[in-house]
Design an enzyme around this catalytic site. Structure first.
Site, PDB file in Angstrom:
ATOM      1  N   GLU A 254       0.814  -1.221   0.000  1.00  0.00           N
ATOM      2  CA  GLU A 254       0.000   0.000   0.000  1.00  0.00           C
ATOM      3  C   GLU A 254       0.850   1.276   0.000  1.00  0.00           C
ATOM      4  OE1 GLU A 254      -2.931  -0.297   3.097  1.00  0.00           O
ATOM      5  OE2 GLU A 254      -3.976  -1.937   2.089  1.00  0.00           O
ATOM      6  N   GLU A 358      -4.306  -8.986  -1.430  1.00  0.00           N
ATOM      7  CA  GLU A 358      -4.831  -8.810  -0.074  1.00  0.00           C
ATOM      8  C   GLU A 358      -6.324  -8.547  -0.107  1.00  0.00           C
ATOM      9  OE1 GLU A 358      -2.585  -6.410   2.827  1.00  0.00           O
ATOM     10  OE2 GLU A 358      -4.511  -5.551   3.426  1.00  0.00           O
TER      11      GLU A 358
END
EC number: 3.2.1.45
Length: 516
Positions: A254, A358
């Site tokens: 991220e 994810e």
């Protein structure tokens, strides 16, 4: 043999078959929002065997009402059943190859496995990674700590140790990651691991902290960047010494979070331009020239789909950077964003695979919701949406969490397919576990998505279809409607005389498996 004796023998056989069938059933426990399946040291439900002859088919059903991969044989008919809804599959038109499903060997997962009796931990890993279970093909591995760790740590917190002379794996690696990765390999010898850092050591960041926002110090090919590359290479090398080879590496989890001052967990900010240059000038060449990294695939982004296609375009339109990149990693947390982001990215870069790295439920509410069928449906919707838009794999955020949804040092609790109760020597299998199984158990490595169509628009029925390398076909259907059932006539264009009738009760997930 007398007729009476024959009937007696057949009766015993039928009773034994019934007992075997019942022995596989979920040991149900009902909560306010739904049903979990309880497992202990002596019992855990199993996925029914496919067990079909050539040309036969079966449905496997999971429902809000309590079915968990319930198996029913479906017989083909030569005539089209009297139903208004027709679903057609066409294996002559194929799309992407499905690489498989995975989960994450987080510290939290390892800690929870360690908290259970060894036999139960082994059962969980068998149910996840064996071909009789979820048949997972991938394992995601955080480099050092992340939000699902009990503490914040890196592998070298010695200031200005630019050569990483003091690099050292931690107890979490030796107790909670490596042992369970090795156990999982026992059930899937072809298990592929991919690694991802949440942050560099704090002294290599602009904020001098692994926690929260901040970017990597320095510029390409300078002391700071070379030091961080050495840090990543040492991780790959130390795991290699423990018998773990990596299939892939994402350069940053991220990366957009690391530029957000509200971020509390370990993080490090990358822009697309920064990632492009870091791959082209730093990590890409270093991996190619290292023993532990020379065969490792680099994945870019590792963030939400809303960043696409612009992020991928920025990195991959640079020919030098693109030469090191194999895949684009996406998360599930912005899946309300248009799926056109995925298809457009594939169209722009058809030779680079897209992989879901994810997904989790409960991260916003930070809780475990026992028996939630809504969360199972969210998983099914996410997977179908991804796969119908060129994604090739899908990864769960944690293997096992505790009753609170942790441990998590930052209290970033979430739900998981398996919840551990060490004091009771039990674990619960959430509906999410079975949602994943509707795909992962039936799609074999090398399966391809195939063309499919429904003769009338119906947003309540989500669907996709696949062809396995052995010629078997898999159709996954999801009836989102809480009240209305549907009946579908499923036709295979390659066997135009075969029609399969499938009934979809309200709030139901069905996999139709057609044996070649």
């Amino acid at each position: 043999m007398s007729i009476a004796w024959s009937c007696f023998v057949l009766g015993l056989f039928a009773l034994a078959s019934l007992q075997v069938a019942l022995a596989n059933d979920c040991a149900q426990k009902t909560f306010k929002t739904g049903i979990v399946c309880v497992c202990n040291i002596t019992y855990c439900d199993e996925i029914p065997d496919i067990n079909l002859l050539s040309g036969q088919a079966a449905t496997f059903t999971t429902s809000k009402s309590g079915a968990r991969l319930h198996r029913d044989v479906v017989y083909a008919t030569n005539s089209d059943p009297l139903t208004s809804m027709h679903f057609t599959i066409d294996s002559s038109k194929t799309y992407q190859t499905i690489q498989g499903f995975g989960s994450t060997f987080s510290d939290a997962s390892g800690a929870n496995l360690k908290s259970l009796p060894d036999q139960m931990a082994d059962t969980i890993l068998r149910q996840y990674f064996s071909d009789s279970g979820l048949n997972l093909q991938f394992g995601r591995v955080p480099i050092a700590s992340n939000d699902f760790s009990s503490r914040v740590y890196t592998y070298d917190d010695n200031l200005e140790d630019y050569n990483m002379a003091h690099f050292s794996l931690q107890r979490e690696d030796y107790q909670w990651k490596i042992p369970y990765m090795q156990m999982a390999q026992k059930y899937n010898h072809d298990l592929k691991f991919f690694a991802v850092p949440w942050s560099a050591p704090g002294w290599l960041k602009t904020t001098n902290s692994t926690k929260g926002y901040g970017i990597l110090l320095g510029t390409n090919q300078d002391t700071y960047h070379k030091s961080y590359v050495t840090y990543i290479l040492h991780f790959l090398e130390e795991y290699q010494k423990n018998g773990i080879l990596f299939w892939g590496l994402s350069t940053q989890n991220e990366p957009t979070s690391g530029s957000d001052k509200k971020t509390k967990m370990q993080s490090m900010g990358f822009t697309a331009e920064f990632q492009r240059d870091f791959i082209k000038l730093d990590i890409g060449p270093a991996l190619k020239s290292s023993n532990a990294g020379k065969n490792v695939k680099i994945l870019i982004l590792d963030d939400n789909r809303g960043n696409l296609p612009k992020w991928a375009d920025t990195v991959l339109n640079d020919k030098d950077a693109a030469s090191y990149v194999s895949g684009i990693a996406v998360h599930s947390y912005q899946d309300d964003e248009s799926d056109k982001h995925l298809t457009q990215t594939h169209n722009n870069h058809p030779d680079v695979f897209i992989f879901g790295t994810e997904a989790s439920e409960g991260s916003k509410s930070k809780d475990v919701d026992y028996g939630s069928f809504d969360r199972a449906e969210d998983y099914v919707s996410d997977i179908l949406d991804d796969f119908n838009n060129w994604v090739t794999g899908w990864t769960e955020r944690n293997l096992v969490l505790d009753a609170q949804g942790g441990p998590s040092w930052v209290s970033g609790f979430a739900d998981a397919p398996v919840i551990a109760f060490p004091a009771l020597a039990q674990f619960y299998k959430q509906p999410m576990f079975y949602a994943i199984a509707h795909f992962s158990h039936f799609l074999k490595p090398g399966a391809v998505r195939i063309d499919h169509s429904l003769n009338m628009p119906n947003p309540e029925i989500e669907r996709s279809a696949f062809l396995n390398p052995d010629g078997s076909k898999v159709v996954v259907l999801h009836n989102k409607n809480p009240l209305a059932p549907y009946s579908l006539s499923i036709k295979d264009t390659m066997k135009s005389t075969d029609h399969y009738q499938v009934h979809l009760s309200p709030k139901t997930i069905v996999t139709l498996y057609i044996q070649n």
